[in-house]
Design a protein around this motif. Sequence first.
Motif, PDB file in Angstrom:
ATOM      1  N   MET A   1       0.844  -1.155   0.055  1.00 20.35           N
ATOM      2  CA  MET A   1       0.066   0.137  -0.061  1.00 20.35           C
ATOM      3  C   MET A   1       0.772   1.239   0.014  1.00 20.35           C
ATOM      4  O   MET A   1       1.708   1.281   0.856  1.00 20.35           O
ATOM      5  CB  MET A   1      -0.745  -0.212   1.337  1.00 20.35           C
ATOM      6  N   LEU A   2       0.448   2.263  -0.753  1.00 24.53           N
ATOM      7  CA  LEU A   2       1.308   3.484  -0.864  1.00 24.53           C
ATOM      8  C   LEU A   2       0.384   4.697  -0.422  1.00 24.53           C
ATOM      9  O   LEU A   2      -0.589   4.732  -1.199  1.00 24.53           O
ATOM     10  CB  LEU A   2       1.794   3.615  -2.324  1.00 24.53           C
ATOM     11  N   ILE A   3       0.483   5.576   0.481  1.00 23.96           N
ATOM     12  CA  ILE A   3      -0.255   6.348   1.158  1.00 23.96           C
ATOM     13  C   ILE A   3       0.679   7.719   0.949  1.00 23.96           C
ATOM     14  O   ILE A   3       1.804   7.878   1.166  1.00 23.96           O
ATOM     15  CB  ILE A   3      -0.759   6.116   2.323  1.00 23.96           C
ATOM     16  N   ASP A   4      -0.045   8.788   0.932  1.00 28.22           N
ATOM     17  CA  ASP A   4       0.395  10.141   1.098  1.00 28.22           C
ATOM     18  C   ASP A   4       0.078  10.827   2.438  1.00 28.22           C
ATOM     19  O   ASP A   4      -0.551  10.009   3.489  1.00 28.22           O
ATOM     20  CB  ASP A   4       0.255  11.294  -0.013  1.00 28.22           C
ATOM     21  N   HIS A   5       0.634  11.907   2.862  1.00 25.36           N
ATOM     22  CA  HIS A   5       0.484  12.567   4.216  1.00 25.36           C
ATOM     23  C   HIS A   5      -0.778  12.746   4.516  1.00 25.36           C
ATOM     24  O   HIS A   5      -1.022  12.847   5.752  1.00 25.36           O
ATOM     25  CB  HIS A   5       1.599  13.783   4.265  1.00 25.36           C
ATOM     26  N   LYS A   6      -1.664  12.794   3.617  1.00 27.87           N
ATOM     27  CA  LYS A   6      -3.198  13.192   3.949  1.00 27.87           C
ATOM     28  C   LYS A   6      -3.979  11.989   4.041  1.00 27.87           C
ATOM     29  O   LYS A   6      -5.238  11.727   4.464  1.00 27.87           O
ATOM     30  CB  LYS A   6      -3.997  13.774   2.516  1.00 27.87           C
ATOM     31  N   GLY A   7      -3.152  10.366   3.979  1.00 29.06           N
ATOM     32  CA  GLY A   7      -3.788   9.479   4.356  1.00 29.06           C
ATOM     33  C   GLY A   7      -4.550   8.973   2.959  1.00 29.06           C
ATOM     34  O   GLY A   7      -5.329   7.682   2.922  1.00 29.06           O
ATOM     35  N   GLN A   8      -4.332   9.529   1.967  1.00 30.74           N
ATOM     36  CA  GLN A   8      -4.849   9.055   0.483  1.00 30.74           C
ATOM     37  C   GLN A   8      -4.016   7.700   0.052  1.00 30.74           C
ATOM     38  O   GLN A   8      -3.091   7.854   0.067  1.00 30.74           O
ATOM     39  CB  GLN A   8      -4.889  10.133  -0.348  1.00 30.74           C
ATOM     40  N   ILE A   9      -5.019   6.818  -0.251  1.00 35.55           N
ATOM     41  CA  ILE A   9      -4.261   5.462  -0.872  1.00 35.55           C
ATOM     42  C   ILE A   9      -4.172   5.667  -2.090  1.00 35.55           C
ATOM     43  O   ILE A   9      -4.888   5.568  -3.158  1.00 35.55           O
ATOM     44  CB  ILE A   9      -5.310   4.341  -0.604  1.00 35.55           C
ATOM     45  N   LEU A  10      -2.673   5.841  -2.609  1.00 34.53           N
ATOM     46  CA  LEU A  10      -2.210   5.953  -4.051  1.00 34.53           C
ATOM     47  C   LEU A  10      -2.315   4.769  -4.739  1.00 34.53           C
ATOM     48  O   LEU A  10      -2.389   4.515  -5.907  1.00 34.53           O
ATOM     49  CB  LEU A  10      -1.261   6.669  -3.986  1.00 34.53           C
ATOM     50  N   LEU A  11      -2.013   3.540  -3.977  1.00 38.28           N
ATOM     51  CA  LEU A  11      -1.832   2.450  -4.585  1.00 38.28           C
ATOM     52  C   LEU A  11      -2.196   1.223  -3.616  1.00 38.28           C
ATOM     53  O   LEU A  11      -1.674   1.282  -2.397  1.00 38.28           O
ATOM     54  CB  LEU A  11      -0.356   2.201  -5.203  1.00 38.28           C
ATOM     55  N   LYS A  12      -2.717   0.075  -4.108  1.00 39.39           N
ATOM     56  CA  LYS A  12      -3.094  -1.015  -2.952  1.00 39.39           C
ATOM     57  C   LYS A  12      -2.979  -2.180  -3.829  1.00 39.39           C
ATOM     58  O   LYS A  12      -4.172  -2.384  -4.706  1.00 39.39           O
ATOM     59  CB  LYS A  12      -4.231  -0.842  -2.106  1.00 39.39           C
ATOM     60  N   ASN A  13      -2.150  -3.321  -3.859  1.00 36.09           N
ATOM     61  CA  ASN A  13      -2.268  -4.420  -4.669  1.00 36.09           C
ATOM     62  C   ASN A  13      -1.411  -5.539  -3.700  1.00 36.09           C
ATOM     63  O   ASN A  13      -0.663  -5.135  -3.089  1.00 36.09           O
ATOM     64  CB  ASN A  13      -1.581  -4.021  -6.014  1.00 36.09           C
TER      65      ASN A  13
END
Length: 414
Positions: free
Chosen positions: A387-399
């Motif tokens: 899982m890749l997230i940004d500082h806002k907690g948005q999930i940019l990638l999940k696989n």
Amino acid sequence: MKKPSSVVFLFVLFILQIDAQQDDDIINIKLNTPQYYEETKGGLIFIPNPIKIWPENNSVAPFDSILYELALQDDLQFRKSIDISEQYCKEIPEGLKILLKKESDSLIIKISKHDNYFLKNDIRLSYHADSAKKWKNKNLPDNLFPRIDIIYPYFLENKIEYKTCELFFLPFVDGVTFNDSRFYELPLNVFISKMRNAKFQNNTISIIKNNLANSDIVGLELNVIDSLGNYHGDGYVNGIKYKRNYRLNDSIYINNQYYKLTEINENWDNVHLQLLTDVNKETPLLANILLEKVNPFFTEKKNFIVIDFWGTWCSPCIATLPKLRELYNLYNDRYEFVSVCFDRADNLDKAKTIFEENDIQWPQIFDESNNESITVKLGITTFPTYMLIDHKGQILLKNGGLPGYENLENYMKK
């Protein structure tokens, strides 16, 4: 002037024969019924319960027969416990009885009217006994395990309904442990699913229904397999949501275009996809239960965190750690890494040892495997999952799995 007419006729005939036909934004796709086991995609394999062995007076070989019972209605015992008549109880079978028998150098699968009152005819399949011992799920011969349709009595809404079960009987054992060694001599797996397949834009669409007792719409699933044989998995990649199991009216992303599964016809020979032109792409947010754990790892230079869900029991997770370490070494100036180990409490030291052996420098969160664990609450079922997230907690990638690692690597290279 006659030649052009012939060309037009052939072109019209070709249009009428193609599998996928489009009417405005609705695409009608012809479904194919698997005739042999190798044509199936996804679905469930069950191990029937052995209920009798012959001869009965010998706990070791020689023996020649095993009677198996396959439960085809999971909630049968519950339904028998409610207020239904004694007549219905007698008519509802405990399961499908399947006899495996050695005859000379042959292995016989027999499903008889004697053991299953609802059958119209006996069913008999024969295989070479020595060959069956060598079979595994990945090296099965083609055109050897046919689909068998059995009309089975289900108890539904206080009455008995006869429904067709589509079964594939597989006389081999693969990755299963038995307490009694005799079951290895006469093993049996049964593939149970109502399934149809279709080709669509170099992808395979597989329609599956695992619960055969209820209506055809309830529990309907759709899998998408790309041209390389990879299934869509649960996750987010480049702002696009993918699922392992799609449902009716889900958005499905195939070859740079969104579609929606709108209908499968009553005979299960056609499925309708709707072409979508306006799709709302909302970036999902990480649940607070995990965001609170990883927030301390964000810095001014590192606005992204890679989260690796793994366990000491997961061989692919451990095998991928060296590759993950390479990504860390390349991109740790911009990305922080955190691993979440989903495991038993007594494996904490083992998890630390595995990290040390693989020279893993990033932090690890130990997540004890119970109903209160972060991993369970997030619905993570594939390991490893990235899982890749940004500082806002948005999930940019999940696989998950190998495709998950490859998508993570490609994203970080941008």
